[in-house]
Design a protein around this motif. Structure first.
Motif, short mmCIF file in Angstrom:
data_model
loop_
_atom_site.label_atom_id
_atom_site.label_comp_id
_atom_site.label_asym_id
_atom_site.label_seq_id
_atom_site.Cartn_x
_atom_site.Cartn_y
_atom_site.Cartn_z
N LEU A 162 0.82 -1.21 0.00
CA LEU A 162 0.00 0.00 0.00
C LEU A 162 0.85 1.26 0.00
O LEU A 162 0.50 2.26 -0.63
CB LEU A 162 -0.94 -0.01 1.21
N ILE A 163 1.98 1.22 0.69
CA ILE A 163 2.87 2.38 0.72
C ILE A 163 3.41 2.68 -0.67
O ILE A 163 3.54 3.85 -1.08
CB ILE A 163 4.01 2.16 1.72
N GLU A 184 3.19 12.96 -3.31
CA GLU A 184 3.04 14.03 -2.32
C GLU A 184 2.83 13.48 -0.92
O GLU A 184 3.28 14.08 0.07
CB GLU A 184 1.88 14.97 -2.70
N SER A 185 2.17 12.30 -0.80
CA SER A 185 2.01 11.68 0.50
C SER A 185 3.33 11.15 1.01
O SER A 185 3.66 11.29 2.20
CB SER A 185 0.98 10.53 0.43
N ASN A 210 7.99 11.67 4.68
CA ASN A 210 9.44 11.85 4.84
C ASN A 210 9.75 13.14 5.59
O ASN A 210 10.63 13.17 6.46
CB ASN A 210 10.14 11.84 3.49
N LYS A 211 9.04 14.21 5.26
CA LYS A 211 9.29 15.49 5.93
C LYS A 211 8.97 15.43 7.41
O LYS A 211 9.52 16.20 8.21
CB LYS A 211 8.44 16.59 5.26
N ASN A 212 8.08 14.50 7.78
CA ASN A 212 7.71 14.35 9.19
C ASN A 212 8.47 13.21 9.87
O ASN A 212 8.07 12.73 10.93
CB ASN A 212 6.21 14.12 9.32
N GLY A 213 9.56 12.80 9.25
CA GLY A 213 10.45 11.85 9.91
C GLY A 213 10.08 10.39 9.76
O GLY A 213 10.68 9.54 10.42
N LEU A 235 -2.01 6.88 8.72
CA LEU A 235 -3.38 6.44 8.48
C LEU A 235 -4.14 7.47 7.65
O LEU A 235 -4.90 7.12 6.73
CB LEU A 235 -4.10 6.22 9.81
N GLN A 236 -3.92 8.75 7.93
CA GLN A 236 -4.58 9.81 7.16
C GLN A 236 -4.22 9.72 5.69
O GLN A 236 -5.11 9.80 4.82
CB GLN A 236 -4.15 11.17 7.72
#
Length: 486
Positions: free
Chosen positions: A68-69, A75-76, A81-84, A138-139
């Motif tokens: 799924l990833i 953009e997701s 990545n930007k949030n670690g 999850l979002q």
């Protein structure tokens, strides 16, 4: 087979939907087989882990999540990545298929548990608060599903976790198109009202609704139910301490003009207003699964109610006072085709033989000295095709029960389910005698032999006897149930 058209293969593979291991092997034949089988496998991918051997089950959620990833939009992935949350480089490669778009069944809880396990075991590398990372991943997953699924069939929103209850996926882009044709919904009663209000604007064709009743019932839930045009099947499952929520919900349901055909209620052991059930006169199936007879104190309000279409009645554990249930059967018993009674009462069994002549399936208990009652049931219920019985302990002795079944069961009888309370005392000689007697019946038809648990098979020699009569065609089907599937 390789020359078959895609339409032919699709029809064939549809028959394998429940045999996921066989369907999975089709992935390896060629690209066409892979394309068709992967669509069916991913229709309800969340149950796949339960169809593989136990030793592989822990690997399946990680594989599903990793797949799924790879389907997430760039953009997701950038946001994560930007949030670690470090996404493996392989996940940036385009996936072979758009797996997310094949899903017709969506389980919020299963997705959440996969994400949590991956983060806790460091399968996904993160440097921030675990709760925040769970929420963010999850979002993004739900945003993808809302965009990619063209027509969702089933939504499972059993959460029980407050921090994700408020995730507003019903307002994500694409949610309206995704969920317009939703027909199966499972949820908790205490999810925030906004979720139910939004869903009531989108979904008007829910046919099957399952609710876990908490002590709190959101205001929007009854509004959602009242908006449904084709609701036929409702299952209510009571959590501990939910009596207040139960009373409020069932009272609200009884005021909504619903043409329910199937109502199932589980797990309540307190006094409840069963009188509310007298409004559902179109029921074809009613299941009342309570642990305590106190839950049936209000049953006297139903004993005189006529349910003209009722065909299936189930009391899986406790049941009402016998005199009240007999009154109910005097009105509704003649048309019943299935009756399940989890506890024992000899008078009730004798009454069934008299008042339920059209039964095809019957589940009950008979004590060791009640072989004559079993014979009476067979004589009174000449349409009987399937019987589930308890054996062992104070219940019927296996060899005596089998003798009565072979001699007195009706001509259309073809399925026997045996649930042993104790280790089996049946010898191979006694078992073979039953099969020999069954072969001599006129008219003869093969019997399905289903064992609940594994206590009936007390020796390897008993298994040899059964397998021999499977080969001879006397036993049509032999199987086991590890729990009470009735």
């Amino acid at each position: 087979m390789s020359q078959l058209s895609a339409d032919c293969l699709n029809e064939i593979f549809e028959y394998l939907e429940e045999d996921r291991v066989a369907l999975h092997s089709c992935l390896l034949v060629n690209r066409l087989w892979c394309e068709i089988s992967v669509r069916i496998l991913w229709r309800n991918v969340w149950n796949f882990k339960y169809t593989v051997p136990m030793r592989f089950r822990m690997d399946v959620p990680a594989q599903i999540l990793n797949t799924l990833i790879t389907c997430l939009p760039n953009e997701s992935k950038d946001l994560l990545n930007k949030n670690g949350i470090i996404i493996a480089t392989t996940a940036w490669k385009p996936s072979l298929f758009n797996y997310a778009s094949y899903c017709k069944f969506l389980s919020i809880r299963e997705i959440y548990l996969m994400i949590r396990y991956a983060l806790e075991t460091r399968q996904l590398i993160t440097s921030h608060c675990l709760d925040f990372d769970e929420y963010l991943l999850l979002q993004e997953m739900l945003k993808m599903f809302m965009r990619q699924i063209s027509s969702l069939k089933s939504l499972d929103y059993y959460v029980g976790i407050s921090r994700i209850i408020k995730l507003p996926f019903t307002s994500f882009p694409g949610a309206k198109d995704c969920m317009t044709n939703l027909s199966i919904l499972s949820c908790d009663s205490n999810i925030c009202s906004e979720f139910f209000y939004q869903l009531s604007q989108i979904c008007h064709n829910v046919q099957t609704l399952t609710i876990i009743i908490e002590n709190v019932v959101s205001n929007g839930l009854t509004d959602l139910i009242s908006m449904q045009r084709n609701l036929k099947h409702v299952t209510l499952i009571a959590a501990y301490g939910s009596e207040k929520g139960w009373v409020r919900l069932i009272t609200s349901l009884s005021k909504i003009p619903l043409n329910l055909t199937k109502l199932e209620i589980f797990g309540i052991d307190a006094k409840i207003p069963l009188i509310c059930l007298n409004t559902f006169i179109h029921l074809r199936q009613l299941t009342l699964s309570f642990d305590d007879t106190n839950a049936f104190i209000d049953f006297h309000n139903l004993q005189h109610v006529k349910y003209p279409q009722l065909r299936i009645l189930k009391f899986q554990y406790a049941f009402p006072k016998v005199e009240m249930l007999i009154k109910f059967l005097e009105i509704n018993g003649k048309d019943l085709t299935q009756l399940y009674v989890g506890c024992h009462d000899n008078l009730l069994n004798l009454t069934v033989a008299k008042l339920c002549p059209n039964l095809k399936k019957f589940c009950s208990r008979f004590m060791r000295n009640e072989l004559e009652t079993l014979t009476t049931v067979f004589n009174g219920c000449q349409s009987l095709e399937s019987l589930k019985l308890k054996c062992g302990a104070g219940n019927l002795k296996e060899s005596e029960m089998l003798d009565v079944v072979s001699k007195y069961s009706p001509k259309n009888f073809h399925e026997l389910k045996i649930d042993n309370d104790t280790e089996s005392e049946l010898s191979p000689v006694e078992l073979e005698s039953f099969f020999i007697n069954w072969m001599d019946r006129t008219p003869h038809q093969p019997i399905s032999f289903i064992l609940v648990g594994d206590r009936f098979i007390s020796s390897y020699r008993n298994m040899e006897v059964i397998e021999n009569y499977v080969r001879l065609g006397v036993v049509k089907k032999f199987g086991t149930e590890m729990y009470d599937e009735s």
